[in-house]
Every structure is written in structure tokens, then in C-alpha cells.
Scaffold this motif. Structure first.
Motif, PDB file in Angstrom:
ATOM      1  N   ASN A  56       0.835  -1.201   0.000  1.00 15.58           N
ATOM      2  CA  ASN A  56       0.000   0.000   0.000  1.00 15.58           C
ATOM      3  C   ASN A  56       0.873   1.256   0.000  1.00 15.58           C
ATOM      4  O   ASN A  56       0.590   2.223  -0.714  1.00 15.58           O
ATOM      5  CB  ASN A  56      -0.932  -0.002   1.211  1.00 15.58           C
ATOM      6  N   GLY A  57       1.940   1.232   0.795  1.00 13.97           N
ATOM      7  CA  GLY A  57       2.853   2.366   0.846  1.00 13.97           C
ATOM      8  C   GLY A  57       3.505   2.636  -0.499  1.00 13.97           C
ATOM      9  O   GLY A  57       3.631   3.791  -0.916  1.00 13.97           O
ATOM     10  N   LEU A  58       3.910   1.576  -1.182  1.00 11.71           N
ATOM     11  CA  LEU A  58       4.516   1.744  -2.510  1.00 11.71           C
ATOM     12  C   LEU A  58       3.515   2.334  -3.501  1.00 11.71           C
ATOM     13  O   LEU A  58       3.846   3.238  -4.278  1.00 11.71           O
ATOM     14  CB  LEU A  58       5.048   0.401  -3.030  1.00 11.71           C
ATOM     15  N   LEU A  59       2.294   1.838  -3.477  1.00 11.24           N
ATOM     16  CA  LEU A  59       1.265   2.334  -4.381  1.00 11.24           C
ATOM     17  C   LEU A  59       0.945   3.801  -4.099  1.00 11.24           C
ATOM     18  O   LEU A  59       0.870   4.626  -5.018  1.00 11.24           O
ATOM     19  CB  LEU A  59      -0.004   1.484  -4.254  1.00 11.24           C
ATOM     20  N   ARG A  60       0.784   4.143  -2.830  1.00 13.18           N
ATOM     21  CA  ARG A  60       0.478   5.533  -2.462  1.00 13.18           C
ATOM     22  C   ARG A  60       1.649   6.462  -2.800  1.00 13.18           C
ATOM     23  O   ARG A  60       1.449   7.592  -3.229  1.00 13.18           O
ATOM     24  CB  ARG A  60       0.158   5.639  -0.975  1.00 13.18           C
ATOM     25  N   LEU A  61       2.859   5.972  -2.595  1.00 16.14           N
ATOM     26  CA  LEU A  61       4.048   6.768  -2.908  1.00 16.14           C
ATOM     27  C   LEU A  61       4.160   7.007  -4.416  1.00 16.14           C
ATOM     28  O   LEU A  61       4.563   8.087  -4.857  1.00 16.14           O
ATOM     29  CB  LEU A  61       5.295   6.061  -2.375  1.00 16.14           C
ATOM     30  N   LEU A  62       3.793   6.020  -5.195  1.00 16.06           N
ATOM     31  CA  LEU A  62       3.804   6.162  -6.651  1.00 16.06           C
ATOM     32  C   LEU A  62       2.819   7.245  -7.090  1.00 16.06           C
ATOM     33  O   LEU A  62       3.110   8.038  -7.971  1.00 16.06           O
ATOM     34  CB  LEU A  62       3.456   4.826  -7.306  1.00 16.06           C
ATOM     35  N   ARG A  63       1.657   7.279  -6.438  1.00 15.44           N
ATOM     36  CA  ARG A  63       0.626   8.268  -6.790  1.00 15.44           C
ATOM     37  C   ARG A  63       0.934   9.655  -6.230  1.00 15.44           C
ATOM     38  O   ARG A  63       0.559  10.658  -6.823  1.00 15.44           O
ATOM     39  CB  ARG A  63      -0.728   7.804  -6.266  1.00 15.44           C
ATOM     40  N   ASP A  64       1.589   9.685  -5.053  1.00 13.93           N
ATOM     41  CA  ASP A  64       1.864  10.956  -4.384  1.00 13.93           C
ATOM     42  C   ASP A  64       3.240  10.889  -3.727  1.00 13.93           C
ATOM     43  O   ASP A  64       3.380  10.298  -2.657  1.00 13.93           O
ATOM     44  CB  ASP A  64       0.781  11.229  -3.330  1.00 13.93           C
ATOM     45  N   PRO A  65       4.265  11.482  -4.333  1.00 14.37           N
ATOM     46  CA  PRO A  65       5.616  11.433  -3.753  1.00 14.37           C
ATOM     47  C   PRO A  65       5.728  12.073  -2.371  1.00 14.37           C
ATOM     48  O   PRO A  65       6.700  11.862  -1.671  1.00 14.37           O
ATOM     49  CB  PRO A  65       6.475  12.189  -4.770  1.00 14.37           C
ATOM     50  N   VAL A  82       4.959   3.966   7.723  1.00 13.96           N
ATOM     51  CA  VAL A  82       5.707   5.206   7.893  1.00 13.96           C
ATOM     52  C   VAL A  82       6.674   5.327   6.715  1.00 13.96           C
ATOM     53  O   VAL A  82       7.441   4.403   6.438  1.00 13.96           O
ATOM     54  CB  VAL A  82       6.496   5.214   9.229  1.00 13.96           C
ATOM     55  N   VAL A  83       6.615   6.467   6.035  1.00 10.05           N
ATOM     56  CA  VAL A  83       7.507   6.725   4.901  1.00 10.05           C
ATOM     57  C   VAL A  83       8.433   7.868   5.285  1.00 10.05           C
ATOM     58  O   VAL A  83       7.986   8.934   5.698  1.00 10.05           O
ATOM     59  CB  VAL A  83       6.708   7.082   3.631  1.00 10.05           C
ATOM     60  N   THR A  84       9.737   7.628   5.151  1.00  6.92           N
ATOM     61  CA  THR A  84      10.734   8.651   5.450  1.00  6.92           C
ATOM     62  C   THR A  84      11.676   8.799   4.261  1.00  6.92           C
ATOM     63  O   THR A  84      11.770   7.909   3.416  1.00  6.92           O
ATOM     64  CB  THR A  84      11.543   8.299   6.713  1.00  6.92           C
ATOM     65  N   THR A 107      12.988  -0.053   0.628  1.00  5.36           N
ATOM     66  CA  THR A 107      13.521   1.212   0.136  1.00  5.36           C
ATOM     67  C   THR A 107      13.199   1.303  -1.351  1.00  5.36           C
ATOM     68  O   THR A 107      13.220   0.293  -2.071  1.00  5.36           O
ATOM     69  CB  THR A 107      15.046   1.333   0.360  1.00  5.36           C
ATOM     70  N   ALA A 108      12.886   2.521  -1.780  1.00  3.32           N
ATOM     71  CA  ALA A 108      12.517   2.736  -3.177  1.00  3.32           C
ATOM     72  C   ALA A 108      13.016   4.106  -3.615  1.00  3.32           C
ATOM     73  O   ALA A 108      13.142   5.023  -2.808  1.00  3.32           O
ATOM     74  CB  ALA A 108      11.005   2.653  -3.342  1.00  3.32           C
ATOM     75  N   THR A 109      13.307   4.212  -4.887  1.00  3.90           N
ATOM     76  CA  THR A 109      13.697   5.494  -5.465  1.00  3.90           C
ATOM     77  C   THR A 109      12.621   5.923  -6.452  1.00  3.90           C
ATOM     78  O   THR A 109      11.989   5.090  -7.106  1.00  3.90           O
ATOM     79  CB  THR A 109      15.060   5.412  -6.179  1.00  3.90           C
TER      80      THR A 109
END
Length: 125
Positions: A56-65, A82-84, A107-109
Motif C-alpha cells: 500500500n505504501g509503494l502504491l500511495r508513494l507512486l501516486r503521491d511522492p 511510515v515513509v521517510t 527502500t525505493a527510489t
């Protein structure tokens, strides 16, 4: 051979006590195995919930950095996400079911609109 009065009753009591000890022992082992199995299942479920949090975090991060995390209800438990960071991002998810928890970290870029997953690991206490 002449048996004394009451010998049969005493013998019956001895065999009954042995039989009841064996039965109670078998029941105790069954209960113990059932509890261990339930604990194992809850542990696996907390791990799966933590995985759901990472996904879910990866998907949300993809949609909203700018996504920073949330508490997500998953089945009977919750995933605390938690995303840092900003490059690379670190996503930490703790899956909790009753008293059982697992924590995963990825971790993702995010470069030019492309989110790349770099690592995915379990964090041990």
C-alpha cells in the motif's frame, strides 16, 4: 486361589487411574499443539498484514511522492505505515494482530515518475 474381598476393586482403581492419566496427558498435548498452531497462524497473519502495508505504501508513494504514511485496517489487524526520506524513500510497515507483530522495511527510489523498489527486508526486534 482365593482373592480377598476388595482386591478387584483396588485393581480396578489402579487401572482407572492409569487410564485417566494417559487420557489427561493426551488432552494436554492436544491443547498445547492447538495453542501453538493458533500462535503460528497469528504470526503469519501479522507478517502478511505488514506486507500489505508495504505494498500500500509503494502504491500511495507512486501516486503521491509526498505520502508520509498511515494506519491501515487489514482484516482483523492493522498495518502502521511510515515513509521517510526523499531519495531513496524508506517505507516501514508494522503488521499487528492481537499481540503479534512483524515489521518490514522497503527502500525505493522515485526518479522521473518511475518508482523503483530497491530492497525489501524484515526488521527483527
Amino acid at each position: 486361589m482365593i482373592m480377598r474381598s476388595g482386591f478387584s476393586l483396588a485393581l480396578l482403581l489402579v487401572f482407572m487411574s492409569i487410564a485417566s492419566t494417559v487420557v489427561f496427558g493426551a488432552v494436554a498435548v492436544t491443547i498445547s499443539n492447538s495453542q501453538a498452531s493458533s500462535k503460528y497462524d497469528l504470526g503469519v497473519e501479522s507478517y502478511v498484514i505488514a506486507e500489505s502495508g508495504i505494498e500500500n505504501g509503494l502504491l500511495r508513494l507512486l501516486r503521491d511522492p509526498g505520502y508520509a504514511g498511515e494506519v491501515l485496517a487489514v482484516g482483523p489487524g492493522t498495518a502502521t505505515i511510515v515513509v521517510t526520506g526523499s531519495g531513496p524513500y524508506t517505507i516501514t510497515s508494522t503488521g499487528l494482530v492481537y499481540d503479534f507483530s512483524h515489521t518490514l522495511q522497503a527502500t525505493a527510489t522515485y526518479i522521473n515518475g518511475i518508482l523503483t523498489l530497491d530492497s525489501w527486508t524484515e526488521i527483527y526486534p
